[in-house]
Scaffold this motif. Structure first.
Motif, mmCIF file in Angstrom:
data_model
loop_
_atom_site.group_PDB
_atom_site.id
_atom_site.type_symbol
_atom_site.label_atom_id
_atom_site.label_comp_id
_atom_site.label_asym_id
_atom_site.label_seq_id
_atom_site.Cartn_x
_atom_site.Cartn_y
_atom_site.Cartn_z
ATOM 1 N N UNK A 135 13.992 83.055 18.296
ATOM 2 C CA UNK A 135 13.893 81.715 17.719
ATOM 3 C C UNK A 135 12.659 81.618 16.819
ATOM 4 N N UNK A 136 12.586 80.504 16.084
ATOM 5 C CA UNK A 136 11.465 80.267 15.173
ATOM 6 C C UNK A 136 10.764 78.978 15.556
ATOM 7 N N UNK A 137 9.461 79.071 15.734
ATOM 8 C CA UNK A 137 8.627 77.895 15.999
ATOM 9 C C UNK A 137 7.602 77.793 14.878
ATOM 10 N N UNK A 138 7.450 76.596 14.327
ATOM 11 C CA UNK A 138 6.501 76.367 13.241
ATOM 12 C C UNK A 138 5.332 75.535 13.749
ATOM 13 N N UNK A 152 8.842 73.967 4.045
ATOM 14 C CA UNK A 152 9.159 75.354 4.378
ATOM 15 C C UNK A 152 9.532 75.529 5.857
ATOM 16 N N UNK A 153 9.401 74.462 6.677
ATOM 17 C CA UNK A 153 9.629 74.643 8.115
ATOM 18 C C UNK A 153 10.700 73.702 8.659
ATOM 19 N N UNK A 154 11.419 73.061 7.786
ATOM 20 C CA UNK A 154 12.384 72.064 8.266
ATOM 21 C C UNK A 154 13.485 72.687 9.112
ATOM 22 N N UNK A 155 13.750 73.980 8.936
ATOM 23 C CA UNK A 155 14.826 74.626 9.690
ATOM 24 C C UNK A 155 14.341 75.287 10.984
ATOM 25 N N UNK A 200 8.991 72.376 15.885
ATOM 26 C CA UNK A 200 7.796 72.229 15.048
ATOM 27 C C UNK A 200 6.690 71.648 15.916
ATOM 28 N N UNK A 201 5.530 72.282 15.897
ATOM 29 C CA UNK A 201 4.365 71.806 16.623
ATOM 30 C C UNK A 201 3.384 71.212 15.626
ATOM 31 N N UNK A 214 -2.076 70.139 20.478
ATOM 32 C CA UNK A 214 -0.721 69.821 20.019
ATOM 33 C C UNK A 214 -0.484 68.341 20.282
ATOM 34 N N UNK A 215 -0.293 67.585 19.187
ATOM 35 C CA UNK A 215 -0.139 66.132 19.336
ATOM 36 C C UNK A 215 1.322 65.707 19.259
ATOM 37 N N UNK A 216 2.159 66.547 18.640
ATOM 38 C CA UNK A 216 3.591 66.246 18.571
ATOM 39 C C UNK A 216 4.362 67.558 18.587
ATOM 40 N N UNK A 217 5.592 67.493 19.057
ATOM 41 C CA UNK A 217 6.479 68.650 18.995
ATOM 42 C C UNK A 217 7.926 68.182 18.986
ATOM 43 N N UNK A 218 8.771 68.971 18.325
ATOM 44 C CA UNK A 218 10.185 68.620 18.247
ATOM 45 C C UNK A 218 10.781 69.173 16.971
#
Length: 605
Positions: A393-396, A563-566, A570-571, A578-582
């Motif tokens: 998987x890809x995490x940004x 560049x990271x919408x897919x 996303x962190x 880390x203040x948000x993730x999803x």
């Protein structure tokens, strides 16, 4: 992001040198000895040849005495008149030849030991420098460090070839001469010779110890000047941008002036040393010849004895003068070698754990578990960061500059060890596996791409040394740089220049992408991988990177949110947390930090 220093340390008992205090000369010699002893049979053979050369050398004055005394034979004995001098002359020539022969044999036999020891030390220092932490390399001055290595390597040659293995044979020569003088004449000659020798050695040691500080200061100033020059030339474009050529020249000249002053002091002290040495030698020589002349006048000695003593003193003068040079060279060489050993003994901040095993990657799941980190205790960078990148998987990671995004990549590569928490790959703590296997499993396209001053092919193939031209070209096509390379006059043999300065930022970035694609690791890191590209190339490479990332565990560090919408997740990081993730849509719906950044970037575009 600025990096802060570390306290110099060493695991070696000789470590004080690494903190700026030179080790003792004896400690340095002990440190050097094992490298030399690896060639012990060559060392023994070389010493044997040197002793033979000294024995031949001492035999020459004895033959001169016999030759001079033989010239006093009566003319009524014609056979003796011709045969004896002829035999002595032949023996004299043979001894002279043997002296040179044994000396050359010594050099021939010992060359392999000298070069081998220097090669081993240089390679060990080179390997150790690559093993040191990123912190060390962020702090070092390249010019000064390379100059220390260069001088240290040269000092090994000097110390071994011309100094260390001449001491024992020279002492043997002194012993032979003193024994000869005591047996054939009287102890008066011995005491005069010993007095001159002791005075000479005491004076040489005292003055050389005093002037060693000038040599050390010269080395420091030389390294500083060299570092300034290299730093200025590496930043040539910056110098030009700000029209600071004269400023750089003045700064360099200031360092050269400091070096000149230290060099003048060193030369003045050297002249004082040489003058004092010559005065001691001249005094001893005059005293010896005066006593020998009195012996000839009194009839206790022959003219041949006078010639022999004169020849012995001349032969003693040469090695005695050499001992002075020898001591100075040893002191200077030990100073230079100490600098190199200081580098070698610099403690590795990040080292493999005892018994560390290679990383086993079947499913390359990456986990950060409550990771905290700081470059120095007073400034924390990460605060209990936890996230998971499932296998394939890809995490940004996004956020403002200084949020700690790039630090995540450095920790994953284990350039630093975490202050608290742990990082795992496939369930294995990366501190418990070998660094070599860890880095073999990770590929990175960094934000700031620096290339080797070599060909384009070399720089792409660096991702997998030994790759064929076809494989290199395939990686270049995937990175959308093959057409550019093929259009250049020399193609893949094009030199990229120092740090790749002959290429544009986008071209360098695409070479870095091709290099990582060629490596083909199970874990990928893209650290602002397309930041230097124009929009068209960015879209093309992003599509290619998404294809490459399929089935691989990928960490994307980005500033441009487009560049990271897919990404699967996303962190959003701020101030090391880390203040948000999803997902992209979920974060926009939350209308928080990510949504604000997205709105700003969209309006700017």
């Amino acid at each position: 992001m600025r990096r802060y220093g570390e306290t110099a340390a060493s695991s070696s008992p000789a470590a004080p040198s690494s903190a700026g205090v030179p080790r003792s000369d004896w400690s340095t010699l002990q440190r050097l000895f094992p490298y030399l002893w690896a060639y012990k049979w060559r060392v023994i053979a070389a010493l044997s040849f040197m002793v033979g050369a000294k024995l031949s050398n001492v035999g020459v004055p004895l033959l001169l005495k016999e030759l001079v005394d033989g010239m006093g034979l009566r003319p009524s004995d014609p056979a003796a008149l011709w045969l004896v001098p002829a035999a002595l002359l032949l023996a004299y020539g043979a001894l002279r030849f043997m002296t040179s022969l044994f000396t050359e044999l010594r050099e021939l036999v010992f060359a392999k030991a000298t070069e081998g020891a220097a090669r081993t030390i240089s390679l060990q220092v080179f390997r150790h420098l690559h093993a040191l932490s990123l912190r060390f390399h962020l702090e070092r001055q390249t010019g000064g460090m390379t100059r220390d290595i260069e001088r240290g390597t040269r000092a090994v040659h000097s110390l071994i070839s011309y100094s260390l293995y001449s001491i024992v044979p020279t002492l043997i020569e002194f012993t032979l001469v003193l024994t000869l003088l005591a047996v054939k004449f009287d102890f008066g000659f011995v005491w005069i010779t010993l007095a001159a020798l002791v005075s000479y050695i005491a004076f040489t040691v005292t003055v050389t110890e005093w002037r060693t500080r000038f040599r050390r200061r010269m080395n420091e100033l030389d390294s500083t000047a060299h570092s300034r020059a290299v730093d200025s030339l590496l930043n040539y474009e910056t110098v030009k941008y700000f029209n600071n050529e004269e400023f750089e020249a003045r700064r360099y000249d200031e360092n050269l002036e400091h070096y000149r002053r230290a060099a003048v002091k060193s030369q003045t002290s050297l002249s004082l040393l040489n003058t004092g040495q010559q005065l001691i030698i001249a005094t001893g020589l005059v005293a010896m010849l005066w006593r020998a002349t009195q012996g000839v006048i009194d009839g206790r000695m022959t003219l041949g004895d006078l010639v022999m003593i004169n020849a012995l003193m001349i032969q003693l003068y040469i090695p005695l003068g050499f001992l002075g040079v020898l001591y100075r060279e040893i002191k200077q060489s030990l100073t230079d070698i100490d600098k190199m050993f200081t580098l070698l003994e610099r403690e590795r901040e990040v080292a493999d754990a005892p018994g560390a095993l290679p990383l086993q990657v079947a499913q390359a799941e990456v986990r950060f578990e409550r990771v905290s980190f700081s470059y120095e205790p007073a400034r924390a960078i990460l605060h209990e960061v936890s996230f998971e990148i499932p296998a394939g998987k890809t995490v940004a990671v996004v956020g403002p500059s200084g949020a700690g995004k790039s630090t995540l990549a450095r920790l994953l590569y284990r350039f630093y060890d975490v202050s608290d928490g742990r990082i795992t790959i496939a369930g294995q703590d990366i501190r418990q596996v070998t660094q070599s296997s860890l880095r073999q499993a990770i590929g990175i396209v960094p934000q700031d791409t620096v290339l080797f001053n070599d060909t384009v092919e070399y720089n792409i193939a660096y991702g997998r040394p030994g790759a064929s031209r076809a494989e290199v070209e395939e990686a270049a096509r995937a990175a959308h740089i093959h057409a550019f390379i093929a259009a250049t006059p020399r193609g893949y043999d094009t030199m990229v220049g120092e740090r790749g300065l002959k290429l544009s930022g986008g071209e360098k970035q695409r070479v870095a992408i091709a290099r990582t694609l060629l490596k083909n690791p199970p874990v990928l890191i893209f650290d602002e991988a397309t930041s230097a590209l124009d929009s068209a190339n960015e879209r093309a490479i992003q599509a290619e990177l998404r294809g490459v990332a399929q089935g691989k565990t990928t960490l994307v560090i980005a500033h441009r949110l487009s560049t990271v919408v897919d990404a699967h997740e996303i962190l959003v990081m701020e101030a090391g947390r880390i203040v948000e993730r999803g997902s992209h849509s979920a974060l926009l719906a939350r209308n928080g930090s990510y949504a604000r950044m997205w709105a700003l970037q969209q309006s700017a575009e």
